[in-house]
Design a protein around this motif. Sequence first.
Motif, PDB file in Angstrom:
ATOM      1  N   SER A 141       0.814  -1.306   0.071  1.00 41.95           N
ATOM      2  CA  SER A 141      -0.267   0.141  -0.001  1.00 41.95           C
ATOM      3  C   SER A 141       0.931   1.223  -0.032  1.00 41.95           C
ATOM      4  O   SER A 141       0.515   2.158  -0.672  1.00 41.95           O
ATOM      5  CB  SER A 141      -0.915  -0.152   1.258  1.00 41.95           C
ATOM      6  OG  SER A 141      -1.731   1.061   1.111  1.00 41.95           O
ATOM      7  N   GLU A 158      -7.151   0.246  -0.658  1.00 34.46           N
ATOM      8  CA  GLU A 158      -6.287  -0.659  -0.208  1.00 34.46           C
ATOM      9  C   GLU A 158      -6.935  -2.007  -0.181  1.00 34.46           C
ATOM     10  O   GLU A 158      -6.321  -2.945  -0.406  1.00 34.46           O
ATOM     11  CB  GLU A 158      -5.911  -0.183   1.177  1.00 34.46           C
ATOM     12  CG  GLU A 158      -4.838  -1.140   1.888  1.00 34.46           C
ATOM     13  CD  GLU A 158      -4.243  -0.416   3.181  1.00 34.46           C
ATOM     14  OE1 GLU A 158      -3.441   0.305   3.190  1.00 34.46           O
ATOM     15  OE2 GLU A 158      -4.884  -1.138   4.187  1.00 34.46           O
ATOM     16  N   ILE A 162      -4.941  -3.528  -3.466  1.00 37.96           N
ATOM     17  CA  ILE A 162      -3.788  -3.963  -2.995  1.00 37.96           C
ATOM     18  C   ILE A 162      -4.022  -5.246  -2.242  1.00 37.96           C
ATOM     19  O   ILE A 162      -3.398  -6.427  -2.754  1.00 37.96           O
ATOM     20  CB  ILE A 162      -3.257  -2.878  -1.876  1.00 37.96           C
ATOM     21  CG1 ILE A 162      -3.078  -1.553  -2.395  1.00 37.96           C
ATOM     22  CG2 ILE A 162      -1.985  -3.538  -1.136  1.00 37.96           C
ATOM     23  CD1 ILE A 162      -2.024  -1.817  -3.574  1.00 37.96           C
TER      24      ILE A 162
END
Length: 469
Positions: A141, A158, A162
Amino acid sequence: MARDPRKAALALHRFGFGPRAGSIAAIAYDPEGALIADLDRPNAGQILDADLPSSDAELRAVVAFRARRRAEAKLARLEKSPGAMAGNAPAMAMEAGDAEGGGPRRAPLPRQIFLKEAKARIDAACGAETGFVERLVWFWSNHFCVSAMTSPMAGAYEREAIRPHVLGRFVDLLLAAESHPAMLIYLNDVQSFGPGSVVGINQNKGINENFAREILELHTLGVRTGYTQADVIALAKALTGWSIFPRFDPKVGGRFVFRPLVHEPGRETILGKTYSDAGVEQARAVLHELARKPATATHVATKLAVHFIADQPPPALVERLARRFRDTDGDLKEVAKALVRSPEAWSPEQAKLKRPGEWLAAAMRATGRRVPVPGFVGAEARLGEPLWRPPAPKGFPDDNAAWLDGVAERLEVANAFASRVGPMLDPAAIADTALGPLQSSATRQAIAHAESRPQALVFALMAPEFQRR
Protein backbone atom coordinates in the motif's frame (compact mmCIF):
# COMPACT_ATOMS: atom_id res chain seq x y z
CA MET A 1 12.30 -30.25 16.30
CA ALA A 2 13.77 -28.05 19.01
CA ARG A 3 11.93 -25.01 20.27
CA ASP A 4 13.50 -21.66 19.41
CA PRO A 5 11.57 -18.95 21.29
CA ARG A 6 14.16 -16.30 20.44
CA LYS A 7 13.72 -16.85 16.71
CA ALA A 8 9.95 -16.94 17.22
CA ALA A 9 10.00 -13.56 18.97
CA LEU A 10 12.22 -12.16 16.25
CA ALA A 11 9.87 -13.49 13.56
CA LEU A 12 6.85 -11.81 15.13
CA HIS A 13 8.61 -8.46 15.44
CA ARG A 14 10.49 -8.49 12.14
CA PHE A 15 7.81 -9.89 9.87
CA GLY A 16 4.65 -9.05 11.82
CA PHE A 17 3.36 -6.56 14.34
CA GLY A 18 4.88 -8.11 17.43
CA PRO A 19 3.69 -10.91 19.71
CA ARG A 20 0.36 -11.37 21.44
CA ALA A 21 -0.14 -13.41 24.60
CA GLY A 22 1.07 -16.95 23.90
CA SER A 23 2.15 -16.34 20.32
CA ILE A 24 5.89 -16.78 20.90
CA ALA A 25 5.32 -20.24 22.37
CA ALA A 26 2.80 -21.07 19.65
CA ILE A 27 5.32 -20.76 16.82
CA ALA A 28 8.56 -21.58 18.68
CA TYR A 29 8.87 -25.02 17.10
CA ASP A 30 8.87 -23.64 13.54
CA PRO A 31 8.93 -19.83 13.19
CA GLU A 32 9.65 -19.94 9.45
CA GLY A 33 6.87 -22.44 8.91
CA ALA A 34 4.41 -20.24 10.80
CA LEU A 35 5.19 -17.30 8.52
CA ILE A 36 4.80 -19.42 5.41
CA ALA A 37 1.54 -20.86 6.74
CA ASP A 38 0.26 -17.28 7.04
CA LEU A 39 0.97 -16.83 3.33
CA ASP A 40 -0.90 -20.02 2.46
CA ARG A 41 -4.12 -19.20 4.31
CA PRO A 42 -7.27 -18.95 2.15
CA ASN A 43 -8.15 -15.32 1.41
CA ALA A 44 -5.02 -14.17 3.23
CA GLY A 45 -4.78 -10.40 3.36
CA GLN A 46 -8.36 -9.71 2.36
CA ILE A 47 -11.04 -8.01 4.44
CA LEU A 48 -14.26 -9.79 3.62
CA ASP A 49 -16.63 -9.10 6.53
CA ALA A 50 -16.22 -5.43 7.39
CA ASP A 51 -19.49 -4.29 5.73
CA LEU A 52 -17.70 -1.53 3.85
CA PRO A 53 -18.94 -0.07 0.55
CA SER A 54 -17.04 -0.02 -2.72
CA SER A 55 -14.69 2.86 -3.45
CA ASP A 56 -16.99 4.37 -6.06
CA ALA A 57 -19.95 4.21 -3.68
CA GLU A 58 -17.88 6.00 -1.06
CA LEU A 59 -16.91 8.68 -3.55
CA ARG A 60 -20.50 9.23 -4.68
CA ALA A 61 -21.67 9.50 -1.08
CA VAL A 62 -19.00 12.05 -0.25
CA VAL A 63 -19.67 14.08 -3.40
CA ALA A 64 -23.38 14.20 -2.56
CA PHE A 65 -22.65 15.07 1.06
CA ARG A 66 -20.37 17.95 0.11
CA ALA A 67 -22.82 19.23 -2.48
CA ARG A 68 -25.58 19.30 0.11
CA ARG A 69 -23.31 21.05 2.56
CA ARG A 70 -22.54 23.74 0.00
CA ALA A 71 -26.23 24.14 -0.80
CA GLU A 72 -27.06 24.36 2.90
CA ALA A 73 -24.42 27.03 3.41
CA LYS A 74 -25.74 28.98 0.43
CA LEU A 75 -29.31 28.83 1.71
CA ALA A 76 -28.11 30.01 5.11
CA ARG A 77 -26.51 33.02 3.47
CA LEU A 78 -29.64 33.71 1.45
CA GLU A 79 -31.74 33.47 4.58
CA LYS A 80 -29.93 36.50 5.95
CA SER A 81 -30.89 38.49 2.84
CA PRO A 82 -34.29 40.24 2.74
CA GLY A 83 -36.94 38.29 0.81
CA ALA A 84 -34.71 35.22 0.24
CA MET A 85 -35.80 31.54 0.15
CA ALA A 86 -35.45 31.05 3.88
CA GLY A 87 -38.11 28.36 4.10
CA ASN A 88 -35.98 25.80 2.30
CA ALA A 89 -33.05 25.85 4.73
CA PRO A 90 -34.43 23.45 7.40
CA ALA A 91 -35.31 20.77 4.85
CA MET A 92 -31.87 21.00 3.27
CA ALA A 93 -30.19 20.76 6.67
CA MET A 94 -32.14 17.58 7.42
CA GLU A 95 -31.04 16.09 4.09
CA ALA A 96 -27.40 16.86 4.89
CA GLY A 97 -27.87 15.10 8.23
CA ASP A 98 -29.26 12.05 6.45
CA ALA A 99 -26.23 12.00 4.15
CA GLU A 100 -24.01 12.02 7.22
CA GLY A 101 -25.75 8.94 8.51
CA GLY A 102 -26.98 10.61 11.72
CA GLY A 103 -27.48 13.84 13.60
CA PRO A 104 -25.23 16.85 13.74
CA ARG A 105 -23.16 15.46 16.61
CA ARG A 106 -21.66 12.76 14.43
CA ALA A 107 -18.48 13.26 12.45
CA PRO A 108 -18.93 14.45 8.86
CA LEU A 109 -19.46 11.66 6.36
CA PRO A 110 -15.91 11.75 4.89
CA ARG A 111 -14.49 11.33 8.39
CA GLN A 112 -16.88 8.48 9.15
CA ILE A 113 -15.77 6.63 6.02
CA PHE A 114 -12.11 7.21 6.84
CA LEU A 115 -12.49 5.91 10.40
CA LYS A 116 -14.42 2.81 9.30
CA GLU A 117 -11.74 1.95 6.77
CA ALA A 118 -9.03 2.65 9.35
CA LYS A 119 -10.77 0.40 11.88
CA ALA A 120 -10.84 -2.49 9.41
CA ARG A 121 -7.10 -2.05 8.80
CA ILE A 122 -6.21 -1.78 12.49
CA ASP A 123 -8.40 -4.76 13.41
CA ALA A 124 -6.68 -6.86 10.75
CA ALA A 125 -3.23 -5.97 12.11
CA CYS A 126 -4.12 -6.51 15.76
CA GLY A 127 -6.06 -9.70 15.14
CA ALA A 128 -3.56 -11.46 12.88
CA GLU A 129 -1.82 -14.58 14.16
CA THR A 130 1.68 -13.70 12.93
CA GLY A 131 0.91 -10.54 10.97
CA PHE A 132 3.19 -11.30 8.02
CA VAL A 133 0.54 -10.92 5.35
CA GLU A 134 -0.74 -7.73 6.96
CA ARG A 135 2.77 -6.31 6.93
CA LEU A 136 2.94 -7.10 3.22
CA VAL A 137 -0.35 -5.26 2.72
CA TRP A 138 1.09 -2.20 4.46
CA PHE A 139 4.29 -2.48 2.43
CA TRP A 140 2.53 -2.67 -0.94
CA SER A 141 0.00 0.00 0.00
CA ASN A 142 2.95 2.31 0.63
CA HIS A 143 4.71 1.23 -2.58
CA PHE A 144 1.58 2.01 -4.64
CA CYS A 145 0.48 4.84 -2.38
CA VAL A 146 -2.46 7.17 -2.87
CA SER A 147 -3.63 9.98 -0.62
CA ALA A 148 -6.77 10.56 1.40
CA MET A 149 -6.09 14.26 0.85
CA THR A 150 -7.01 13.93 -2.83
CA SER A 151 -9.68 11.24 -2.59
CA PRO A 152 -11.94 9.71 0.07
CA MET A 153 -11.28 6.31 -1.54
CA ALA A 154 -7.81 5.69 -0.04
CA GLY A 155 -8.97 3.02 2.40
CA ALA A 156 -11.19 1.31 -0.14
CA TYR A 157 -8.33 1.45 -2.65
CA GLU A 158 -6.20 -0.58 -0.25
CA ARG A 159 -9.03 -3.12 0.14
CA GLU A 160 -9.77 -3.38 -3.58
CA ALA A 161 -6.47 -2.90 -5.41
CA ILE A 162 -3.84 -4.01 -2.89
CA ARG A 163 -5.19 -6.72 -0.62
CA PRO A 164 -6.48 -9.15 -3.28
CA HIS A 165 -3.11 -9.17 -5.07
CA VAL A 166 -0.36 -9.01 -2.41
CA LEU A 167 0.19 -12.77 -2.75
CA GLY A 168 -0.51 -12.97 -6.46
CA ARG A 169 1.46 -11.90 -9.52
CA PHE A 170 3.07 -8.51 -9.53
CA VAL A 171 1.58 -7.66 -12.92
CA ASP A 172 -1.94 -8.11 -11.54
CA LEU A 173 -1.16 -5.91 -8.55
CA LEU A 174 0.36 -3.33 -10.89
CA LEU A 175 -2.68 -3.29 -13.18
CA ALA A 176 -5.12 -3.13 -10.26
CA ALA A 177 -3.28 -0.25 -8.61
CA GLU A 178 -2.71 1.82 -11.75
CA SER A 179 -6.27 1.49 -13.02
CA HIS A 180 -7.94 2.25 -9.70
CA PRO A 181 -9.76 5.61 -9.65
CA ALA A 182 -7.92 6.66 -6.47
CA MET A 183 -4.59 6.33 -8.29
CA LEU A 184 -5.85 8.05 -11.44
CA ILE A 185 -6.97 10.99 -9.31
CA TYR A 186 -3.83 11.08 -7.13
CA LEU A 187 -1.38 11.09 -10.03
CA ASN A 188 -3.46 13.35 -12.26
CA ASP A 189 -4.19 10.98 -15.13
CA VAL A 190 -7.80 12.15 -15.14
CA GLN A 191 -6.32 15.51 -16.19
CA SER A 192 -4.18 14.09 -18.99
CA PHE A 193 -5.35 14.48 -22.58
CA GLY A 194 -3.80 13.20 -25.77
CA PRO A 195 -2.75 16.34 -27.68
CA GLY A 196 -3.80 14.61 -30.90
CA SER A 197 -7.06 13.25 -29.48
CA VAL A 198 -10.45 14.70 -30.36
CA VAL A 199 -10.82 16.34 -26.95
CA GLY A 200 -7.19 17.44 -26.89
CA ILE A 201 -7.53 19.19 -30.25
CA ASN A 202 -10.91 20.75 -29.52
CA GLN A 203 -9.95 21.99 -26.04
CA ASN A 204 -6.25 22.69 -26.62
CA LYS A 205 -5.24 20.28 -23.87
CA GLY A 206 -2.23 18.02 -23.52
CA ILE A 207 -0.69 15.26 -21.45
CA ASN A 208 0.16 15.26 -17.76
CA GLU A 209 3.39 13.31 -17.23
CA ASN A 210 3.04 12.65 -13.49
CA PHE A 211 1.40 9.24 -13.72
CA ALA A 212 3.78 7.84 -16.32
CA ARG A 213 6.86 9.14 -14.53
CA GLU A 214 5.88 7.59 -11.20
CA ILE A 215 5.04 4.26 -12.82
CA LEU A 216 8.54 4.05 -14.25
CA GLU A 217 10.48 5.61 -11.39
CA LEU A 218 8.59 4.36 -8.33
CA HIS A 219 6.30 1.47 -9.20
CA THR A 220 8.34 -0.63 -11.63
CA LEU A 221 11.87 0.00 -12.94
CA GLY A 222 13.23 2.40 -10.33
CA VAL A 223 15.46 5.44 -10.81
CA ARG A 224 18.42 5.48 -13.19
CA THR A 225 17.41 2.30 -14.97
CA GLY A 226 17.69 3.46 -18.56
CA TYR A 227 14.34 5.03 -19.38
CA THR A 228 14.35 8.48 -20.96
CA GLN A 229 12.12 11.53 -21.05
CA ALA A 230 10.86 10.29 -24.41
CA ASP A 231 9.75 7.06 -22.71
CA VAL A 232 7.89 9.05 -20.05
CA ILE A 233 6.07 11.08 -22.71
CA ALA A 234 5.20 8.00 -24.76
CA LEU A 235 3.84 6.17 -21.72
CA ALA A 236 1.85 9.25 -20.70
CA LYS A 237 0.26 9.26 -24.17
CA ALA A 238 -0.54 5.55 -23.94
CA LEU A 239 -2.26 6.16 -20.61
CA THR A 240 -4.50 8.96 -21.88
CA GLY A 241 -8.15 8.03 -21.73
CA TRP A 242 -7.80 6.16 -18.42
CA SER A 243 -10.31 8.06 -16.34
CA ILE A 244 -13.38 7.77 -14.11
CA PHE A 245 -17.11 8.23 -14.67
CA PRO A 246 -18.40 11.67 -13.60
CA ARG A 247 -18.67 11.78 -9.82
CA PHE A 248 -22.29 12.97 -9.81
CA ASP A 249 -23.51 9.95 -11.80
CA PRO A 250 -25.75 8.19 -9.21
CA LYS A 251 -24.95 4.67 -10.38
CA VAL A 252 -21.42 4.50 -11.78
CA GLY A 253 -19.82 7.78 -10.73
CA GLY A 254 -16.26 7.22 -9.60
CA ARG A 255 -15.69 3.93 -11.44
CA PHE A 256 -12.91 3.39 -13.98
CA VAL A 257 -13.79 4.25 -17.57
CA PHE A 258 -11.75 4.45 -20.74
CA ARG A 259 -12.45 7.56 -22.82
CA PRO A 260 -11.53 6.96 -26.48
CA LEU A 261 -11.94 10.63 -27.41
CA VAL A 262 -9.25 11.57 -24.86
CA HIS A 263 -6.81 8.83 -25.87
CA GLU A 264 -3.82 9.81 -28.01
CA PRO A 265 -4.11 7.88 -31.28
CA GLY A 266 -1.22 6.05 -32.87
CA ARG A 267 1.70 3.84 -31.97
CA GLU A 268 3.98 4.52 -29.00
CA THR A 269 7.58 3.37 -28.57
CA ILE A 270 8.65 2.77 -24.97
CA LEU A 271 12.03 1.33 -23.95
CA GLY A 272 12.67 0.33 -27.55
CA LYS A 273 9.44 -1.59 -28.06
CA THR A 274 6.59 -0.26 -30.21
CA TYR A 275 2.99 -0.75 -29.10
CA SER A 276 0.11 -0.47 -31.56
CA ASP A 277 -2.86 1.68 -30.66
CA ALA A 278 -5.43 -0.68 -29.16
CA GLY A 279 -7.20 1.83 -26.95
CA VAL A 280 -7.14 0.89 -23.30
CA GLU A 281 -5.09 -2.23 -24.09
CA GLN A 282 -2.13 -0.19 -25.30
CA ALA A 283 -1.13 0.96 -21.80
CA ARG A 284 -2.01 -2.44 -20.33
CA ALA A 285 0.45 -4.05 -22.73
CA VAL A 286 3.15 -1.61 -21.59
CA LEU A 287 2.46 -2.43 -17.92
CA HIS A 288 2.72 -6.15 -18.66
CA GLU A 289 6.12 -5.55 -20.22
CA LEU A 290 7.33 -3.33 -17.36
CA ALA A 291 6.31 -5.95 -14.81
CA ARG A 292 8.67 -8.47 -16.42
CA LYS A 293 11.72 -6.22 -16.73
CA PRO A 294 14.79 -7.36 -14.74
CA ALA A 295 15.10 -3.84 -13.35
CA THR A 296 11.61 -4.17 -11.87
CA ALA A 297 12.58 -7.43 -10.16
CA THR A 298 15.66 -5.78 -8.65
CA HIS A 299 13.72 -2.68 -7.60
CA VAL A 300 11.02 -4.72 -5.84
CA ALA A 301 13.57 -7.05 -4.23
CA THR A 302 15.60 -4.13 -2.89
CA LYS A 303 12.56 -2.41 -1.42
CA LEU A 304 11.38 -5.60 0.30
CA ALA A 305 14.83 -6.24 1.76
CA VAL A 306 15.16 -2.66 2.97
CA HIS A 307 11.71 -2.73 4.54
CA PHE A 308 12.05 -6.01 6.40
CA ILE A 309 15.78 -6.51 6.99
CA ALA A 310 18.15 -3.54 6.87
CA ASP A 311 18.70 -0.11 5.36
CA GLN A 312 21.68 -1.61 3.53
CA PRO A 313 20.50 -5.18 2.90
CA PRO A 314 22.92 -7.97 2.03
CA PRO A 315 23.42 -8.02 -1.77
CA ALA A 316 23.02 -11.81 -1.77
CA LEU A 317 19.56 -11.45 -0.27
CA VAL A 318 18.50 -8.85 -2.83
CA GLU A 319 19.74 -11.00 -5.70
CA ARG A 320 17.99 -14.09 -4.31
CA LEU A 321 14.67 -12.24 -4.11
CA ALA A 322 15.12 -10.69 -7.56
CA ARG A 323 15.93 -14.07 -9.06
CA ARG A 324 12.86 -15.63 -7.46
CA PHE A 325 10.76 -12.76 -8.85
CA ARG A 326 12.14 -13.36 -12.35
CA ASP A 327 11.90 -17.15 -12.19
CA THR A 328 8.25 -17.14 -11.08
CA ASP A 329 7.03 -14.35 -13.37
CA GLY A 330 6.56 -12.03 -10.41
CA ASP A 331 4.80 -14.44 -8.03
CA LEU A 332 4.76 -12.32 -4.88
CA LYS A 333 3.92 -15.21 -2.55
CA GLU A 334 7.00 -17.07 -3.78
CA VAL A 335 9.12 -13.95 -3.30
CA ALA A 336 7.80 -13.60 0.26
CA LYS A 337 8.62 -17.25 0.95
CA ALA A 338 12.12 -16.72 -0.42
CA LEU A 339 12.51 -13.80 1.98
CA VAL A 340 11.71 -15.78 5.14
CA ARG A 341 13.72 -18.79 3.97
CA SER A 342 16.86 -16.70 3.44
CA PRO A 343 19.50 -16.98 6.17
CA GLU A 344 20.33 -13.28 5.78
CA ALA A 345 16.79 -12.43 6.90
CA TRP A 346 17.38 -13.91 10.36
CA SER A 347 20.23 -11.77 11.62
CA PRO A 348 19.91 -11.52 15.43
CA GLU A 349 20.48 -7.77 15.21
CA GLN A 350 17.22 -5.82 15.19
CA ALA A 351 18.43 -3.41 12.56
CA LYS A 352 15.14 -1.74 11.61
CA LEU A 353 13.21 0.84 13.61
CA LYS A 354 9.49 0.15 13.65
CA ARG A 355 7.46 2.74 11.80
CA PRO A 356 4.88 4.57 13.98
CA GLY A 357 1.88 2.52 12.86
CA GLU A 358 3.76 -0.74 13.42
CA TRP A 359 4.82 0.35 16.91
CA LEU A 360 1.28 1.37 17.87
CA ALA A 361 -0.14 -1.94 16.64
CA ALA A 362 2.60 -3.81 18.52
CA ALA A 363 1.69 -2.00 21.74
CA MET A 364 -1.97 -2.97 21.40
CA ARG A 365 -1.10 -6.58 20.59
CA ALA A 366 1.26 -6.87 23.55
CA THR A 367 -1.16 -5.40 26.08
CA GLY A 368 -4.38 -6.76 24.66
CA ARG A 369 -5.84 -3.27 24.96
CA ARG A 370 -7.21 -1.26 22.05
CA VAL A 371 -6.88 2.45 21.44
CA PRO A 372 -10.04 4.00 19.97
CA VAL A 373 -9.61 4.39 16.23
CA PRO A 374 -9.51 8.22 16.28
CA GLY A 375 -6.79 8.00 18.92
CA PHE A 376 -4.77 5.51 16.90
CA VAL A 377 -4.84 7.52 13.68
CA GLY A 378 -4.24 10.71 15.66
CA ALA A 379 -1.13 9.18 17.22
CA GLU A 380 0.07 8.01 13.81
CA ALA A 381 -0.25 11.56 12.49
CA ARG A 382 1.47 13.01 15.56
CA LEU A 383 4.37 10.62 15.03
CA GLY A 384 4.80 11.61 11.39
CA GLU A 385 2.94 8.82 9.58
CA PRO A 386 -0.61 10.09 8.99
CA LEU A 387 -2.68 7.21 7.68
CA TRP A 388 -3.10 7.22 3.88
CA ARG A 389 -1.52 10.67 3.63
CA PRO A 390 2.01 10.09 2.29
CA PRO A 391 4.24 13.13 1.89
CA ALA A 392 4.82 12.37 -1.81
CA PRO A 393 4.09 9.67 -4.42
CA LYS A 394 7.22 7.89 -3.18
CA GLY A 395 5.33 7.01 -0.01
CA PHE A 396 6.64 7.09 3.52
CA PRO A 397 10.39 6.48 3.83
CA ASP A 398 11.70 3.10 4.97
CA ASP A 399 15.10 4.09 6.33
CA ASN A 400 15.81 4.45 10.04
CA ALA A 401 17.05 8.02 9.75
CA ALA A 402 13.60 9.21 8.70
CA TRP A 403 12.04 8.01 11.97
CA LEU A 404 14.77 8.48 14.59
CA ASP A 405 13.86 12.07 15.41
CA GLY A 406 10.31 11.02 16.25
CA VAL A 407 11.27 8.43 18.87
CA ALA A 408 11.21 11.06 21.62
CA GLU A 409 7.65 11.91 20.61
CA ARG A 410 6.72 8.25 21.09
CA LEU A 411 7.43 8.70 24.79
CA GLU A 412 4.50 11.11 25.06
CA VAL A 413 2.22 8.68 23.25
CA ALA A 414 3.42 5.78 25.43
CA ASN A 415 2.79 7.84 28.58
CA ALA A 416 -0.76 8.64 27.50
CA PHE A 417 -1.46 4.99 26.64
CA ALA A 418 0.10 3.68 29.86
CA SER A 419 -1.77 6.14 32.06
CA ARG A 420 -5.04 4.78 30.64
CA VAL A 421 -4.36 1.02 30.63
CA GLY A 422 -1.24 0.59 32.78
CA PRO A 423 -2.90 0.43 36.24
CA MET A 424 -4.85 -2.66 35.14
CA LEU A 425 -1.85 -4.57 33.74
CA ASP A 426 1.20 -6.44 34.98
CA PRO A 427 4.08 -4.70 33.18
CA ALA A 428 6.55 -7.57 33.74
CA ALA A 429 4.09 -10.01 32.16
CA ILE A 430 3.48 -7.60 29.28
CA ALA A 431 7.24 -7.38 28.66
CA ASP A 432 7.48 -11.17 28.67
CA THR A 433 4.62 -11.36 26.17
CA ALA A 434 6.00 -8.61 23.97
CA LEU A 435 9.68 -9.49 24.00
CA GLY A 436 10.23 -12.93 25.44
CA PRO A 437 13.90 -13.84 25.16
CA LEU A 438 14.63 -10.60 23.27
CA GLN A 439 14.17 -8.67 26.53
CA SER A 440 17.46 -7.28 27.81
CA SER A 441 18.55 -7.30 31.44
CA ALA A 442 18.48 -3.49 31.40
CA THR A 443 14.82 -3.53 30.39
CA ARG A 444 13.97 -6.08 33.08
CA GLN A 445 15.67 -4.00 35.73
CA ALA A 446 14.01 -0.78 34.59
CA ILE A 447 10.57 -2.41 34.75
CA ALA A 448 11.30 -3.98 38.16
CA HIS A 449 12.42 -0.66 39.68
CA ALA A 450 9.69 1.54 38.17
CA GLU A 451 7.74 3.74 40.53
CA SER A 452 4.36 2.66 39.20
CA ARG A 453 2.73 0.21 36.83
CA PRO A 454 2.14 2.88 34.15
CA GLN A 455 5.79 3.92 34.32
CA ALA A 456 6.90 0.29 34.08
CA LEU A 457 4.68 -0.19 31.01
CA VAL A 458 6.24 2.88 29.41
CA PHE A 459 9.69 1.36 29.99
CA ALA A 460 8.56 -1.81 28.19
CA LEU A 461 7.04 0.03 25.22
CA MET A 462 10.04 2.33 24.88
CA ALA A 463 12.66 -0.43 25.25
CA PRO A 464 15.06 -0.53 22.27
CA GLU A 465 14.18 -4.16 21.61
CA PHE A 466 10.48 -3.23 21.38
CA GLN A 467 11.12 -0.20 19.17
CA ARG A 468 13.06 -2.30 16.67
CA ARG A 469 12.42 -5.36 14.58
